[in-house]
Each structure stands twice: as C-alpha cells, then as structure tokens.
Design a protein around this motif. Structure first.
Motif, PDB file in Angstrom:
ATOM      1  N   ARG A 120       0.851  -1.118   0.010  1.00  0.00           N
ATOM      2  CA  ARG A 120       0.001  -0.052   0.025  1.00  0.00           C
ATOM      3  C   ARG A 120       0.835   1.239  -0.036  1.00  0.00           C
ATOM      4  O   ARG A 120       0.573   2.311  -0.592  1.00  0.00           O
TER       5      ARG A 120
ATOM      6  N   GLN B  60      -8.748  -5.400   5.100  1.00  0.00           N
ATOM      7  CA  GLN B  60      -9.358  -5.651   3.513  1.00  0.00           C
ATOM      8  C   GLN B  60      -8.285  -6.628   2.838  1.00  0.00           C
ATOM      9  O   GLN B  60      -8.856  -7.642   2.026  1.00  0.00           O
TER      10      GLN B  60
ATOM     11  N   GLN C 228      -9.755 -10.167   1.349  1.00  0.00           N
ATOM     12  CA  GLN C 228      -9.636 -10.496   0.124  1.00  0.00           C
ATOM     13  C   GLN C 228      -9.079 -12.118   0.030  1.00  0.00           C
ATOM     14  O   GLN C 228      -9.306 -12.635  -0.761  1.00  0.00           O
TER      15      GLN C 228
ATOM     16  N   THR D  17      -5.543  -1.714  -7.487  1.00  0.00           N
ATOM     17  CA  THR D  17      -5.534  -1.419  -6.226  1.00  0.00           C
ATOM     18  C   THR D  17      -7.160  -1.580  -5.565  1.00  0.00           C
ATOM     19  O   THR D  17      -7.200  -2.099  -4.324  1.00  0.00           O
ATOM     20  N   ASP D  18      -7.800  -1.715  -6.438  1.00  0.00           N
ATOM     21  CA  ASP D  18      -9.393  -1.827  -6.065  1.00  0.00           C
ATOM     22  C   ASP D  18     -10.238  -2.086  -7.281  1.00  0.00           C
ATOM     23  O   ASP D  18      -9.871  -1.361  -8.216  1.00  0.00           O
TER      24      ASP D  18
ATOM     25  N   GLN E  68     -14.493  -2.246  -7.663  1.00  0.00           N
ATOM     26  CA  GLN E  68     -16.020  -2.148  -7.015  1.00  0.00           C
ATOM     27  C   GLN E  68     -17.287  -2.112  -8.117  1.00  0.00           C
ATOM     28  O   GLN E  68     -17.034  -1.367  -9.193  1.00  0.00           O
TER      29      GLN E  68
ATOM     30  N   THR F 274      -9.554   1.048  -9.628  1.00  0.00           N
ATOM     31  CA  THR F 274      -8.659   2.172  -9.173  1.00  0.00           C
ATOM     32  C   THR F 274      -7.268   1.459  -9.527  1.00  0.00           C
ATOM     33  O   THR F 274      -6.923   0.358  -8.837  1.00  0.00           O
TER      34      THR F 274
ATOM     35  N   ARG G  38     -10.726  -8.388  -8.029  1.00  0.00           N
ATOM     36  CA  ARG G  38     -10.263  -8.168  -6.722  1.00  0.00           C
ATOM     37  C   ARG G  38      -9.595  -9.296  -6.010  1.00  0.00           C
ATOM     38  O   ARG G  38      -8.699  -9.343  -5.466  1.00  0.00           O
TER      39      ARG G  38
ATOM     40  N   ALA H 186      -4.065 -10.690  -1.741  1.00  0.00           N
ATOM     41  CA  ALA H 186      -3.583  -9.377  -1.237  1.00  0.00           C
ATOM     42  C   ALA H 186      -2.660  -9.327  -0.685  1.00  0.00           C
ATOM     43  O   ALA H 186      -1.721  -8.295  -0.729  1.00  0.00           O
TER      44      ALA H 186
END
Length: 620
Positions: free
Chosen positions: A151, A232, A236, A336-337, A339, A353, A420, A425
């Motif tokens: 991150r 998260q 994941q 990174t994401d 949704q 994202t 995802r 992750a």
C-alpha cells in the motif's frame, strides 16, 4: 387448575412433529454422489448445467437417484460406488473434452440419503466437522507487513503523479519502510506539496522533517487506514481461498479469521493434503491487453486463416472467441481496487482504481486507442480467459477506470470480485497442518453417539426409579428436548463437531435439573399437606422462577463463549445456547402438558405417582 387449553396442546404436537421431521434426515446416512463445479473463475454454474448433467447421464445409461443444482455446484446422487465412478467418467468426458484445459471440476462426494420429500422441505442433516468426518486442517499466517508495504508503494507512486500534475518540483520520492518520503529544496514547494497531498491522500498523516536544503515531508498511514488495509487484505485472502477451495468439491469448508492475521482452513472429507495445498497456494494474475480487430483477425475468427503475428486467440466471457494482442499493457499489480456500481446512464458497471504507474500507462494507451476494444484477462494455472472487453470511448486519466455495457448488476459484482480476488492481497504461509483420517472420524462419531445415548439412558433410569410416573414424564420431556435440539441444529445447517456432541451431553444433564426442581417442589407441597392438584400447580408455578434464574445465568455464559470464542469453543457455545432454550421449553411447558393430560381431568385426585413422599413425624 391443571388443564391446558387445546391451542397449547396443538403447539406441543406441532413442535414434536416438526422436530421429528427435521431430525429424521440425520438417520439416513450418506450416499455416493458426483459434484460438478466450475473449474474457471469466469465460468458460472447455473440451473442449466443440471439439465445438461441429466442428459449426459441418460445418454451414458447411468440412472441417478436425482440431480439438483445447489448454489455453486450440481450434485447427482447414486445408489452405489460403482455407478458413481461410471457417472464421473461419463461427465468428465462430456464436460471436459480437453483434459489439459478442464472447464468443470468433476469430483466424488457424499450427500445425504434422505428421501426427496424431506429434501423438498429443506429437511437436511447436520454437516459433520473435520474431527467427525476426517480431512485436512491448515492454520495460515497472513503477512500483514507485506500488505502495508504494498500500500505504501502504491501511495508513493500516487504522490509522484499528483505533484507532477500540479507542477510542484521536488527532489525525489521514495518509500522508507511503510512511510512515504518526499524531499524538497525549498520551504515554499514543501508547503504547496503538503496542501495537495493532505487533500488528495487523506489516508496518510504528513509531517515535516529536515532543515535547510534537505527538507522532507514524511507520510505515514493513519492507524485507522492501516487497520483498514489489513482488514481488506485479510478479507480478500479469505474470498480468494473460498474461490480456490470450490475446486476441491468440499462440502462446507471452514474458512474463518482467527485473530488479527491468521486464517483457519478446514476441509472435511479431503484426504489428499498435497492436492489441497496445491489448490490453496495457486496464483492468479490479471492482464490488460488490446483487442485485434483487423481484417486478418476477423478472418481468423471465422476460421478462414491463422491468427495474425503477435496475437493470441482467447475465449470471451459468454463463450465467443476473441483475438488479443500479446503485448501486456497492465497487470494485476497495478490494480488497487475494483468495486461494482453504476455508470452515468445508471447501468451496472465496474469501477477500477489503478496505482500511479498504472494510471499513467492507462491514460496514454486510451488516448491513442479511442474506438478500439481493450481486453481484461484473468490467468489461472497458465490458462487465460477474457473477463470483459469494453470499447475505449475516450481518454481515461486519474487512475479510475469504468467497465460498463451489457452486464447485469450480478455480473458487475462477479467481475469486481474476480478482479479483486484473482490473487492474494498479501502472502500467506502455512504454519500448522493436520490430517485426520476417516476411520478416526467414524470412531469419534461412535464414541460421541454412545456417550449421549448412555447418558440419556442413565438419567432416564434414575428418574423413573426415583420419581416413578413423574420420572417417566421427565424422561419423555428430556427426549423431546434432544429431538428439538437436533432439529434446530439441522434447520440451521450447523456443523457438528466433537465439542458440539459434548455440549449435547451436557445439555441433557442440565435439562433434567429443571425437572428435578419441579418434582421436588411438588413433593414439598405434598409434605405440607396440600391436595395433589394444588401441589402440582404450586410445584410448577414456584419452581419456574428458580429454573428461569439458573438458565439465564448459564445462558449469559454461553453467549459470552459465542461472542468471544472461535473454532471449537464457538461450536460448543452454539449447541450449549440452543440446548438451554429447548430445555426450558421441554422441561416446563412439555412436561407440564403431560402431567395435565394425565392428572388434570381427575376432580377427586387422592394421590400422584411421584415416589416416596417423606412426611415429618408428628410430635406427641
């Protein structure tokens, strides 16, 4: 005084009948079956597959007991293992014509032998846990530091892009541990950068450091943001493990969080540890490429020529072929994401994202390829499939990408989940591994069943010997308690484990305690000279407060175990709490119904069968 209205007896009869129906499936045992589930992340299993399986079995001359669609799989039940093996071979050949690239997982399994009419009522047996059925157990540690580092790396790239877009000069951006460090040569640039970064990267807490010509801004993840990243990552990883374990054909796998950074994986019925580790540890990657819509590619799709140089043929989601260029634009490392949501026309869409590097590449590629299609591919075990291939309408910058067009809300959620959860992750390491054989599981079942049975018999014999007819009523109430408890566990589709069996045995001992209180209270009233009908009424009424107090305090302890426990402790607590509730119903409501039915209509009752009533000797 001691009579129930008809509606109370109706409730008792309905409770016993429902309890009997939903307990019944647990006595039929298990039958051999074949389970068909998806072997690819982009292939969904639906009710149409059940019809296809029926046709395949009919053509092969194999007669199943039934074929049904359940959630993410189709199951066919058979009368014996020979028919089961023939069915598996027939389905394997028909559903997977290319053994090197199987579309479906055809696995041997066991299902309940319950009649179809019970299944239609959703009367299903309890699942058996790992310690009763056998299987494998893994305890996995998630590398949370790697998740935070990943991150921070993405944040450093985002900061670099933001400062470039605002034309703010800096002397370099780097990641130092889990912090992002931006260097400056003058205070004015530092102040301008701090305003931009604080506004656009709210998850980082920016502080000034250094002096003179070596000024620095240090961004550190806020505690709540770090906690969110870790949660998260764990969520994941659990979702990814669920997707992977479906391939094993395991019924009711247990995949749950333990503590802040560990995951417990239990696979009942799986004995091949190496196979399970291979499935759990496999990797999936995401790639973004351009679609080749040239004349040569169209000819190749129609079968009139080879695929053009530098391209590959893949299958698009929905089954159609598509020609995709070999050059990889982006990979899953830049995502990174993802949704699910809606676009400007309120149509289902997927919002992606990208990190700073991915956003920069995506902006350049989309600017140069407006009107062309871009394919998003998911690779598993070396095989790739196109999840979606949207048309590029305009240049896309800012690191936020939208995929829309020709998809339902459910499909948008599925695509977002695939993107995802295509890979873990954060890395995970197996720190504990156990294998339990099926023979040990069968032995555990026999011992657990015998403990409950002999415990029940011993309690019943004592109660009848000591309290005579009232003892028989108490024993029948105890049997109803056991019936209702098993029925509730079956309705909830609970997983029965050894601690659960221990809780059942404990429940029997605690449930009879309420009847002992009632019977002794009735005896006490008789000793004091009360008439039998009055003694019965007073015994139940006055014992109720004591029974309620004792059960509520025990219930509080059970709820505490349920709230704060995990694994076997939680399984024990579930049975324990349900057992307290059923025991209060059976010990008070049901047993009094039996007493009222037997004694309630006798107007001139002179005695009751409740054992020896010791009366105090008269003083001379």
């Amino acid at each position: 005084m001691n009579r129930y209205p008809w509606w109370k007896y109706a409730i008792l009869v309905i409770a016993v009948v429902v309890g009997f129906i939903y307990t019944l499936p647990n006595f039929f045992g298990e039958a051999p079956a074949v389970q068909v589930s998806s072997g690819k992340a982009t292939l969904k299993v639906d009710a149409a597959l059940a019809e296809r399986v029926e046709r395949i079995l009919k053509e092969a001359g194999v007669q199943p007991d039934f074929v049904q669609f359940e959630g993410n799989s189709v199951r066919a039940r058979f009368g014996d293992t020979d028919t089961q093996l023939r069915a598996k071979d027939a389905l394997q050949r028909a559903l997977n014509p290319d053994p090197q690239d199987p579309s479906y997982i055809v696995a041997l399994n066991l299902v309940s032998r319950s009649p179809q009419w019970l299944t239609s009522l959703r009367a299903l047996p309890m699942y058996l846990g790992l310690d009763l059925r056998g299987g494998v157990h893994f305890l996995m540690q998630v590398d949370m530091k790697a998740a935070l580092t990943k991150r921070a790396e993405a944040m450093a790239g985002d900061a670099r892009t933001m400062l470039r877009e605002k034309d703010i000069r800096h002397a370099g951006i780097s990641r130092v541990g889990d912090d992002v460090e931006v260097r400056f040569r003058d205070a004015q640039a530092l102040a301008a950068a701090q305003r931009v970064l604080t506004d656009q990267l709210p998850d980082l807490q920016w502080t000034e450091a250094g002096q003179g010509n070596e000024l620095r801004l240090v961004g550190r993840l806020k505690p709540e943001a770090a906690r969110r990243v870790q949660e998260q990552a764990l969520k994941q990883n659990i979702t990814t493990l669920h997707n992977r374990i479906n391939e094993l054909g395991t019924t009711e796998p247990v995949i749950q969080q333990q503590g802040l950074d560990r995951v417990v994986v239990q696979l009942p019925g799986v004995q091949d540890t190496a196979r399970a580790k291979d499935i759990i540890g496999r990797t999936a990657t995401l790639e973004v490429r351009l679609v080749d819509d040239s004349a040569e590619a169209m000819a190749a799709l129609s079968g009139n020529g080879p695929v053009p140089f530098g391209t590959e043929r893949y299958v698009e989601r929905g089954g159609g072929p598509i020609i995709v260029k070999r050059q990889v634009i982006l990979t899953g490392e830049n995502l990174t994401d993802a949704q699910a949501g809606f676009d400007e026309q309120q149509q289902p869409a997927v919002h992606l994202t990208l990190d700073a590097k991915g956003a920069r590449i995506f902006r350049d590629v989309t600017r140069e390829n407006v009107g062309k299609r871009m394919a998003i591919l998911l690779f598993e075990k070396g095989k790739g499939e196109v999840v979606t291939a949207p048309v590029i309408r305009t240049e896309i910058g800012g690191g936020r990408v939208q995929i829309s067009g020709r998809m339902t809300t459910q499909e948008a959620n599925d695509v977002a989940l695939l993107l995802r959860a295509g890979s873990l992750a954060a890395p995970m390491e197996i720190i504990e591994e156990r294998t339990i054989g099926p023979s040990l599981g069968a032995d555990n079942i026999a011992k657990g069943f015998n403990s409950v049975l002999w415990g029940f018999v011993a309690v019943g014999v004592f109660m009848i010997a000591y309290y005579l007819l009232f003892g028989l009523f108490s024993t029948l109430a105890l049997a109803v308690n056991l019936l209702l408890l098993v029925a509730l566990l079956s309705m909830l589709q609970a997983t029965l484990t050894l601690p659960g069996i221990a809780a059942i045995a404990l429940t029997l001992g605690m449930a009879i305690d309420a009847n002992v209180l009632i019977n002794e209270r009735v005896r006490e009233e008789l000793r004091n000279g009360a008439a039998p009908q009055t003694a019965i009424h007073a015994g139940y009424e006055r014992a109720w407060a004591t029974i309620l107090d004792s059960n509520v305090t025990t219930l509080i302890a059970g709820v505490a175990l349920l709230a704060f426990g995990s694994g076997p402790v939680r399984g024990f607590a579930v049975v324990h709490v349900l057992g307290i509730l059923t025991s209060m119903f059976s010990a008070v409501f049901f047993s009094r119904g039996l007493v009222n039915l037997w004694y309630g209509r006798r107007k001139k009752l002179k005695s009751v069968s409740i054992g020896q009533v010791w009366k105090p000797q008269q003083q001379s």
